[in-house]
Design an enzyme around this catalytic site. Structure first.
Site, PDB file in Angstrom:
ATOM      1  N   MET A 128       0.829  -1.200   0.000  1.00  8.38           N
ATOM      2  CA  MET A 128       0.000   0.000   0.000  1.00  8.38           C
ATOM      3  C   MET A 128       0.866   1.254   0.000  1.00  8.38           C
ATOM      4  SD  MET A 128      -3.132  -0.538  -0.307  1.00  8.38           S
ATOM      5  CE  MET A 128      -4.137  -2.019  -0.435  1.00  8.38           C
ATOM      6  N   CYS A 129       0.805   1.976  -1.062  1.00  5.15           N
ATOM      7  CA  CYS A 129       1.606   3.183  -1.208  1.00  5.15           C
ATOM      8  C   CYS A 129       0.769   4.400  -0.796  1.00  5.15           C
ATOM      9  CB  CYS A 129       2.057   3.325  -2.655  1.00  5.15           C
ATOM     10  SG  CYS A 129       2.771   1.796  -3.341  1.00  5.15           S
TER      11      CYS A 129
END
Lengths: 258, 258, 258, 258
Positions: free
Chosen positions: D1-2
């Site tokens: 998850m960026c």
């Protein structure tokens, strides 16, 4: 022996001088011509002035010839005054903090040359820095130290050429006291956001090469002609400083080392 | 055109061959002699076998000449079989995944040469990989792809020389179909933990240089003699594979490309 | 606040402690438990002793959790005495020269803690170094400087615990003179190739955590228990040094800061 | 998850959003709030449009929180349309070619999410790329592959929302055929130099967060509110695309995945 380039003139993309010419600085990083060390692969940097007083700087420890970010940046950043430098380490190790150009407040600086026997005078030279500038030292190079010593004098009211002359004189004195036989060589560029000052000086008769070129859109100095063809490129006189003024004039000044 | 070195013999520190010789691989990274591209600054790697079946590998995208970790590692890792490689990128970009040596299971591989017009045949060649090996591809070089294609044949029961001959033949066929006029050149080393296989082959008459040397403590192959002096270094015959056996013997085998 | 690990015992692969445990140092780099700063992604390093007197060192400025070279090295280097450290920078910048462990001659050192108000005492502390050690300083951290000051005393004949006590005392004196209210905190490990010395001390009542663990194959100290489970891990007494002797014994010594 | 951020409006310095806000993207790189993986230290990138049709891009594999070049660039580059992204790798390895934003011709793209079971469908998806775009693939991420598949459709005349809808549908079909139980999640931003398209979609009910904010000087979308305070930040509707138009308007469009 490093290679560098300084530009002053109409705003142009950095790539027009840094990447595109036949003998551009990026190509010089892989193979310089007028130098003993042909490879300048120990890091590089660009510095440029935009709308702000302080310059932007991008530096890397990797070779310039393969840096994708440099290509992208040079293609999208435009400036009226920029520096570019490719490094062949002579001392100080491969680290970001040893890459040129160096910046502090509104000043930008880069250097090609060497303080002979630097290890023998480094500690005394660093001791001369006032606390504020001592704490701004990030790396281990002679170049950064010369820069900070020069900035100190400028901040104290001396002009750039006078400041450089004084610092070279003091370094020379310390070298003599330490009985260092090696020369002090200094080809450098200094900017304050308006003007560019280029210097070519050595304690022996071999100051590192530095050329001046005037195009219709601006003027520049570089360690080697960017087109391979020396036509239109004039070597700086040894012992002389050249000022590329914001208004397009060029003036020459003697570097008087006591 | 890269430079490399492979060693088989008594356990020695990597530095004895990688860093110390007058014309060591680290020095070749800064200035190779027998190559068109003198600078091999686009990354490097070492691979070695210890007590385990799989090899240890250390690779970097930065030049070998200035890497502190390489110096420390080479001074403290000892091995009976190791590879070292410095890269001058001809394709594939500067990335860790493009640095040699490549390793998979017990195999180690490195390459100097080029698949001419690689971009025109790359997609077909990758399509030939079985899923397992396709997923092991990390980079974009022709070298890694050749390695995986060779490993596939070895895993299927072919000997290293036969596997290499087959793969070179298939690549050559695809290149002909794509009407690529450029040559296929292949100097390489392959190890399985016991023996080292060295290959020197080209589709034209210019296979990249490769030399064999026998010392009292072991034997080695290298792109260039490590002492500058070619005395005691024998060029591999073009079209030949040399096997440096675990028991100290050396045998030569023809590379038969259909 | 960094995290570290030191091992002394039978030769084992570094990965057995650095990578494999449930709460290994590599995992602590991504998420430490007993620390205010959970991420230790500002570089890392391992140091180990093999057959030579000097230690091997591998350090990087990138996070440990994603370093392929670390994984490969840790799986192929075996040692009876090794250090591992992951860094959360509190000062000194992100640079290789600021990564632990630090090494000089036969000594290895790493540190978790901080000299409060370091900028105010750094210049005086550096001035205390004799020329030889001053020239060995590569970075800008308080940790490296403490190490060199400690080494100076050891070289002059003091034992490690006495040397550390003296240096902490002098730093503390300078901090008092500079009227620095911040504490001096020092959890550290020092090795000379034979024994490991672990220290836990602070000028206030919050010395950084440090645990001791004895396994059947050897003993270790670490900032946090490696298995998540504190069972079998004993916190070092504040103000105490623990020596993990080559012969397997453990002795405790008071750190007497004047 | 960026974590990411996209801006469209009056030209502002990148630092005004990337570095300065209390909960800026650079701070999110060290500690995100609304995410399972709090550390986004696996590389970062910025992309911006200036006077040219193509965007400038600066990317690094190191953490954003400590990058001096990013700070300098963000303080000196001004743009009316820019992207910034910090990465927590879920697949593809730590490499420059896996860092967002991705750029090709006039397009810029970044992504937060994941193609579940990507390894099982990657080969088929890559096989769908036409040769030209296949050769533009540099890395190994699902994100870059989605981008190239989307670009193909845009080049063939489809609008961005239609192109994204089609690609998500095809990926979903392949995932179903491969009996992958994991979801397809897609929060992304796409720009062509004029408009910014933001997408929030998932095959399950947990599309990654994405917020819209309108300031007097422009509008933006971001994975998390930049000020910590969600006031004035509106979550995008799941299944919706938001277009930030060059003229300041905002329009919403449904993502119809067949």
């Amino acid at each position: 022996m490093c290679r560098f380039l300084a530009y002053r003139g109409d705003p142009i993309y950095l790539e027009d001088l840094v990447c595109r010419p036949k003998h551009s600085l990026v190509r010089q990083s892989l193979r310089a011509e007028e130098a003993k060390m042909v490879t300048n692969g120990d890091g590089f940097g660009v510095g440029w002035y935009g709308d702000r007083d302080t310059p932007g700087v991008y530096r890397q420890v990797t070779p310039a010839w393969s840096d994708e970010n440099l290509r992208a940046l040079a293609a999208h950043v435009r400036s009226h005054l920029f520096f570019a430098h490719v490094r062949a380490a002579t001392g100080g190790g491969i680290a970001l903090s040893n890459c040129h150009p160096f910046a502090t407040s509104t000043f930008l600086f880069m250097h090609n040359g060497q303080v002979g026997g630097f290890g023998l005078v480094r500690r005394q030279l660093e001791a001369q820095l006032p606390d504020t500038l001592w704490h701004q030292r990030r790396g281990a190079t002679d170049s950064e130290l010369l820069f900070l010593l020069i900035v100190e004098r400028i901040v104290n009211g001396f002009g750039p050429v006078e400041a450089v002359s004084q610092v070279l004189g003091e370094v020379r004195t310390l070298m003599r006291e330490a009985q260092i036989p090696d020369p002090l060589r200094f080809s450098a560029a200094l900017a304050d956001g308006d003007d560019v000052f280029a210097f070519r000086w050595a304690s022996d008769d071999r100051p590192p090469t530095l050329y001046h070129h005037r195009a219709d859109y601006g003027q520049m100095v570089a360690s080697e002609p960017l087109e391979g063809d020396p036509e239109g490129w004039t070597a700086l006189n040894p012992g002389a400083a050249l000022c590329l003024h914001a208004d397009g004039r060029t003036t020459e000044h003697p570097i008087n080392v006591a």
